[in-house]
Design a protein around this motif. Sequence first.
Motif, mmCIF file in Angstrom:
data_model
loop_
_atom_site.group_PDB
_atom_site.id
_atom_site.type_symbol
_atom_site.label_atom_id
_atom_site.label_comp_id
_atom_site.label_asym_id
_atom_site.label_seq_id
_atom_site.Cartn_x
_atom_site.Cartn_y
_atom_site.Cartn_z
ATOM 1 N N LEU A 430 0.822 -1.210 0.000
ATOM 2 C CA LEU A 430 0.000 0.000 0.000
ATOM 3 C C LEU A 430 0.858 1.263 0.000
ATOM 4 O O LEU A 430 0.525 2.257 -0.658
ATOM 5 N N PHE A 431 1.956 1.211 0.734
ATOM 6 C CA PHE A 431 2.862 2.356 0.743
ATOM 7 C C PHE A 431 3.466 2.592 -0.635
ATOM 8 O O PHE A 431 3.608 3.735 -1.085
ATOM 9 N N TYR A 432 3.813 1.501 -1.319
ATOM 10 C CA TYR A 432 4.355 1.628 -2.672
ATOM 11 C C TYR A 432 3.314 2.213 -3.623
ATOM 12 O O TYR A 432 3.619 3.093 -4.454
ATOM 13 N N LEU A 433 2.077 1.755 -3.520
ATOM 14 C CA LEU A 433 1.019 2.301 -4.377
ATOM 15 C C LEU A 433 0.783 3.781 -4.083
ATOM 16 O O LEU A 433 0.508 4.571 -4.994
ATOM 17 N N GLY A 434 0.887 4.134 -2.817
ATOM 18 C CA GLY A 434 0.753 5.551 -2.473
ATOM 19 C C GLY A 434 1.877 6.391 -3.069
ATOM 20 O O GLY A 434 1.643 7.519 -3.543
ATOM 21 N N MET A 435 3.091 5.867 -3.079
ATOM 22 C CA MET A 435 4.201 6.587 -3.689
ATOM 23 C C MET A 435 4.015 6.716 -5.200
ATOM 24 O O MET A 435 4.325 7.763 -5.786
ATOM 25 N N VAL A 436 3.498 5.658 -5.824
ATOM 26 C CA VAL A 436 3.235 5.737 -7.267
ATOM 27 C C VAL A 436 2.190 6.803 -7.552
ATOM 28 O O VAL A 436 2.308 7.597 -8.509
ATOM 29 N N THR A 437 1.137 6.852 -6.731
ATOM 30 C CA THR A 437 0.090 7.860 -6.914
ATOM 31 C C THR A 437 0.654 9.267 -6.739
ATOM 32 O O THR A 437 0.345 10.179 -7.518
ATOM 33 N N LEU A 438 1.488 9.442 -5.712
ATOM 34 C CA LEU A 438 2.103 10.750 -5.498
ATOM 35 C C LEU A 438 3.001 11.143 -6.659
ATOM 36 O O LEU A 438 3.001 12.305 -7.088
ATOM 37 N N LYS A 439 3.730 10.174 -7.184
ATOM 38 C CA LYS A 439 4.608 10.453 -8.327
ATOM 39 C C LYS A 439 3.806 10.866 -9.550
ATOM 40 O O LYS A 439 4.160 11.839 -10.248
ATOM 41 N N VAL A 440 2.727 10.167 -9.826
ATOM 42 C CA VAL A 440 1.924 10.485 -11.010
ATOM 43 C C VAL A 440 1.279 11.857 -10.870
ATOM 44 O O VAL A 440 1.305 12.688 -11.798
ATOM 45 N N LEU A 441 0.685 12.133 -9.710
ATOM 46 C CA LEU A 441 0.041 13.440 -9.505
ATOM 47 C C LEU A 441 1.067 14.570 -9.571
ATOM 48 O O LEU A 441 0.816 15.624 -10.166
ATOM 49 N N ASN A 442 2.221 14.350 -8.963
ATOM 50 C CA ASN A 442 3.260 15.382 -8.998
ATOM 51 C C ASN A 442 3.739 15.637 -10.426
ATOM 52 O O ASN A 442 3.957 16.787 -10.824
ATOM 53 N N SER A 443 3.873 14.572 -11.218
ATOM 54 C CA SER A 443 4.328 14.733 -12.601
ATOM 55 C C SER A 443 3.292 15.482 -13.437
ATOM 56 O O SER A 443 3.649 16.340 -14.257
ATOM 57 N N ILE A 444 2.014 15.179 -13.212
ATOM 58 C CA ILE A 444 0.964 15.849 -13.984
ATOM 59 C C ILE A 444 0.928 17.342 -13.664
ATOM 60 O O ILE A 444 0.855 18.196 -14.559
ATOM 61 N N VAL A 445 0.974 17.667 -12.374
ATOM 62 C CA VAL A 445 0.936 19.084 -11.979
ATOM 63 C C VAL A 445 2.168 19.828 -12.479
ATOM 64 O O VAL A 445 2.080 20.954 -12.990
ATOM 65 N N LEU A 446 3.333 19.203 -12.354
ATOM 66 C CA LEU A 446 4.563 19.845 -12.823
ATOM 67 C C LEU A 446 4.548 20.058 -14.328
ATOM 68 O O LEU A 446 4.994 21.104 -14.821
ATOM 69 N N LEU A 447 4.040 19.091 -15.065
ATOM 70 C CA LEU A 447 3.991 19.220 -16.518
ATOM 71 C C LEU A 447 3.058 20.357 -16.928
ATOM 72 O O LEU A 447 3.371 21.134 -17.838
#
Length: 557
Positions: A430-447
């Motif tokens: 679950l922690f890994y999935l949370g990190m993946v979600t954070l990475k995807v959201l951060n990448s979308i906002v940054l882009l």
Amino acid sequence: MADLLGTGPSDEKETENEDKKEGKRPWDDIPKSEKIVRTPDLAETLGFYDMNNAKCCHNVFPDPSLARFLCAELTRGYFLEHNEAKYTERRERVYTCMRIPRELEKLMIFGFFLCLDAFLYVFTLLPLRVLLALLHLFTMPCCGLRGSLLLQPAQVCDIFKGLIMVLCYSMMHYVDYSMMYHLIRGQSVIKLYIIYNMLEVADRLFSSFGQDILDALYWTATEPKERKRDSIGVIPHFIMAVFYVFLHAILIMVQASTLNVAFNSHNKSLLTIMMSNNFVEIKGSVFKKFEKNNLFQMSNSDIKERFTNYVLLLIVCLRNMEQFSWNPDHLWVLLPDVFMVIASEIAVDIIKHAFITKFNEITADVYSEYRASLAFDLVSSRQKNACTDYSDSVARRMGFIPLPLAVLLIRVVMSSVNVQGALSYSCLLLFYLGMVTLKVLNSIVLLGKSCVYVKRANMEDKLFERPSTAAPGKTPSRTRKTSRCDPSGDPWSERSPSTSSPIPEPDPDPDTLTPSPPATPEQKEEEGMEGTELKHRTPKKDLLDVDRFTICGNRID
């Protein structure tokens, strides 16, 4: 009295009439020494009138006195509008210093999330990409696709990154963190202060040379076979990369151990000394000449340093919480010191940048240009014809290499947290999935933010320019379209169509040529001096071409 002198009113009137007839004025009979000359229209110099065009005596001005001097000092005035440009410039400097914290923190926050995105990529998407590359490698012979390449260049780089992470993590198991902590704790405060400064310098040197080692490995492994190779081979480069990441991870571990000792000292003297070391940085940077490219490098270095310090503080908190059996009460004991370190780092950055911009007359708008340049790297790395991975572009720009820091963090987390049982593994998933979600959201906002910054800076056309493929040591021809960099040195300047291609000059007629006079020895000497100056002079760099540590220290081009 007139009767005694024998003259009467009639005689005085006759005298006046005679003077009028002769054109004689009444004051002409007054001696010259008794005349008072009025000079209201003469220029005043140093409190006196310019008497070059008028002659007067000592009784023109009243005698000086202390009362008159005090009265003049109390009542004298001046007009600031006579020097309007000077005072307007001073006011703009004050406004610039007031804008620096806001503009600087915008850049720092944007750069922090860029580093976070590259750091999370190592934990989230890189393992998945390595698995896909290995699956593609093992299933390709079964599919019968022998004519094509087994792996794409990006997949080869991903596999090498994964192998480096695995090997360095296995080597870090032989390093005892507790022994290192107690070894550092037994040293005196002055020794620890010197050690910490040496570690900071070593970290910058490792970051400067480390990415070059990794880039050399990636290029050696993916270089086309048709070309003549001048490398020593893939295996030596791979061994060099593994040892670099391992040594850099140990260096960061020593830094974290020193910071942990400072947190756990009773009188907090070491922590105070380490915080005062940040203010010494102001002395070494403020009173030096900076240009826009140099300030851009310093800003990138500050972003990388701030993110690294946050990760070090996270490691210190994890180690301390482990020693106190994860007691939440101890976390409240650590938070004041953590906030103190963060606040001192922010204050030092604001003061340093405010005075650098003041002394070098740089406006606060330059930080929006820096932000647009970082955003350009992110947008260009998402294109189909991108020449590098985004995490590598962040490393080249800021000097932030996520691999050693990721290896150390994995080592600390795995030694601090015991993962046993199905419940622990499910929590880890679950922690890994949370990190993946954070990475995807951060990448979308940054882009999205990066596209906005690039559009505001009018840099959209540069996205479609291909990089120059000139050989090392050779300059591309002038007729070829340049990549990113404008010859004027300003990435935000629009080139007019007339200057985009050179105008061909007509060939001269040999019959109409006249021989030029022979050059004198003085002219030859001047030409030789100009040639040497041009040979040693380096062109100004575009902000998009400024990598980390390309301008060493504060050396100006």
